[in-house]
Design a protein around this motif. Structure first.
Motif, PDB file in Angstrom:
ATOM      1  N   ASP A  11     -28.539   5.734 -37.372  1.00  0.00           N
ATOM      2  CA  ASP A  11     -29.335   4.542 -37.068  1.00  0.00           C
ATOM      3  C   ASP A  11     -29.330   3.560 -38.232  1.00  0.00           C
ATOM      4  OD1 ASP A  11     -29.853   5.648 -34.652  1.00  0.00           O
ATOM      5  OD2 ASP A  11     -32.004   5.964 -34.956  1.00  0.00           O
TER       6      ASP A  11
ATOM      7  N   LYS B 223     -26.076   1.708 -38.223  1.00  0.00           N
ATOM      8  CA  LYS B 223     -26.040   0.721 -37.135  1.00  0.00           C
ATOM      9  C   LYS B 223     -26.770  -0.558 -37.540  1.00  0.00           C
ATOM     10  CE  LYS B 223     -27.071   0.162 -32.215  1.00  0.00           C
ATOM     11  NZ  LYS B 223     -27.632   0.845 -31.010  1.00  0.00           N
TER      12      LYS B 223
ATOM     13  N   ARG C 145     -24.680  -2.387 -40.300  1.00  0.00           N
ATOM     14  CA  ARG C 145     -23.480  -3.048 -39.784  1.00  0.00           C
ATOM     15  C   ARG C 145     -23.831  -4.234 -38.895  1.00  0.00           C
ATOM     16  NH1 ARG C 145     -18.564  -0.578 -40.337  1.00  0.00           N
ATOM     17  NH2 ARG C 145     -17.843  -2.643 -39.690  1.00  0.00           N
ATOM     18  N   THR C 146     -24.987  -4.189 -38.234  1.00  0.00           N
ATOM     19  CA  THR C 146     -25.435  -5.341 -37.446  1.00  0.00           C
ATOM     20  C   THR C 146     -25.768  -6.516 -38.360  1.00  0.00           C
ATOM     21  OG1 THR C 146     -26.313  -3.917 -35.702  1.00  0.00           O
ATOM     22  CG2 THR C 146     -27.163  -6.157 -35.806  1.00  0.00           C
TER      23      THR C 146
ATOM     24  N   HIS D 185     -21.625  -7.279 -40.610  1.00  0.00           N
ATOM     25  CA  HIS D 185     -20.557  -6.665 -39.817  1.00  0.00           C
ATOM     26  C   HIS D 185     -19.308  -6.361 -40.642  1.00  0.00           C
ATOM     27  CE1 HIS D 185     -19.347 -10.935 -39.734  1.00  0.00           C
ATOM     28  NE2 HIS D 185     -18.119 -10.473 -39.554  1.00  0.00           N
TER      29      HIS D 185
ATOM     30  N   SER E 202     -34.994   3.962 -39.041  1.00  0.00           N
ATOM     31  CA  SER E 202     -33.927   4.946 -38.926  1.00  0.00           C
ATOM     32  C   SER E 202     -34.411   6.363 -39.211  1.00  0.00           C
ATOM     33  CB  SER E 202     -32.795   4.618 -39.909  1.00  0.00           C
ATOM     34  OG  SER E 202     -33.255   4.722 -41.233  1.00  0.00           O
TER      35      SER E 202
END
Length: 324
Positions: free
Chosen positions: A110, A113, A116-117, A120, A301
């Motif tokens: 998590d 994620k 990277r959001t 990117h 997370s």
């Protein structure tokens, strides 16, 4: 100045304990390799190896030098990678160490994620390592963030940490086990069962502490576990439980992976959880590292929250709810 190539040669010979095999591994001839090792020893004024006709072994000083050499080469490799990323116009990346539980639970996936959001193009390198090795990686600056089972000491001058997960464990039983028919489980019930103990497979020195923690939790709950099998992977334990070879305590997050022939039950009166700590170096916290730390500590997370509270002591009369 010390030659990194000679250090790489030294590591190969130390690991192979044979100049010929090390030469094959390095794709060079044996004579130049022996010459390079001799030059390194002469430069250092130190005998790194004890030599015999059968094999070559590290001296006591050689073993100490090997540990520091590996740390230096790891850092050099990371520095080379950083330079190349900067040369490509990237803004740097993150090197994150983790224990298996951080991957099995939602903590690390998590967090990645979210990162990277937000970025990117962020380059992230992951390293599965024992907790002690990760903490050493933080000190050597080969890691930016460590996800460990045991935090550094509170008075550590270099490292800081925070708890990001303390997941309560579930009791896994074969579906036809006699205990699945009981609405209330007692310490006497678990005393009579055959146990599968899950340890850490990353380093032998960590196995004892994981087993000792499990046994200590059982003793505090009022029973001594009869351990018949020890495994290093929770998924392996699940399969063995399904095969009817015993019962085990496993992470709540694995319930979706449990086979149909495994029943999972809560044992509210047993204080046993699997903590994950985030650790980092106190000095020179890069913006990317600070961002990763904030994501991990934000709770988005982690398993800290209403669904995964910190384990508490409850009386053995508490009813164990069935989850499957």
């Amino acid at each position: 100045m010390i030659d990194l190539r000679q250090l790489r040669y030294f590591v190969a010979v130390a690991e192979e304990e044979h100049v010929g095999r090390a030469a094959e591994r390095l794709h060079i001839s044996q004579s130049p390799l022996s010459r390079q090792i001799a030059q390194l020893e002469e430069f250092l004024g130190l005998n790194l190896f004890e030599r015999s006709q059968q094999r070559i072994r590290l001296t006591v000083d050689g073993r100490t030098f090997l540990a520091e050499t590996k740390a230096l080469l790891t850092h050099a490799k990371r520095l080379e990678s950083l330079g190349k990323r900067l040369g490509r116009g990237e803004e740097g990346g993150l090197c994150i160490g983790y224990i298996e539980n951080a991957m099995h639970t939602s903590v690390l996936p998590d967090a990645l994620k979210i990162l990277r959001t937000a970025r990117h193009d962020l380059h992230i390198a992951l390293y599965s390592q024992a907790s002690a090795d990760q903490l050493e990686g933080l000190r050597q600056r080969s890691l930016d963030i460590a996800l460990v089972s045991e935090p550094p000491a509170a008075d550590d001058p270099d490292l800081d940490s925070a708890l990001v997960l303390n997941e309560v464990m579930l009791l896994a039983m074969p579906e036809h086990h006699s205990l699945t028919q009981k609405k209330v489980l007692t310490p006497e019930d678990l005393q009579a069962a055959q146990w599968i103990c899950v340890t850490s497979g990353l380093a032998q020195r960590a196995v004892g502490s994981h087993k000792e923690g499990f046994v200590a939790a059982c003793m505090k709950a009022g029973f001594s576990p009869d351990i018949h099998l020890e495994v290093t992977e929770p998924m392996t334990a699940l399969r063995l439980v399904g095969a009817g070879l015993g019962i085990a305590m496993l992470q709540r997050n694995l319930r979706s992976s449990a086979p149909d022939n495994v029943v999972l039950r809560e044992v509210p009166w047993m204080q046993y959880a699997t903590p994950v700590w985030a650790a980092w170096h106190r000095i020179n916290l890069r913006p990317l590292v600070a961002m990763a730390r904030e994501v991990l500590l934000s709770g988005e997370s982690s398993g800290l929250g209403p669904e995964n509270p910190v384990a508490v002591d409850l009386p053995p009369t508490a009813i164990a709810q069935t989850t499957k």
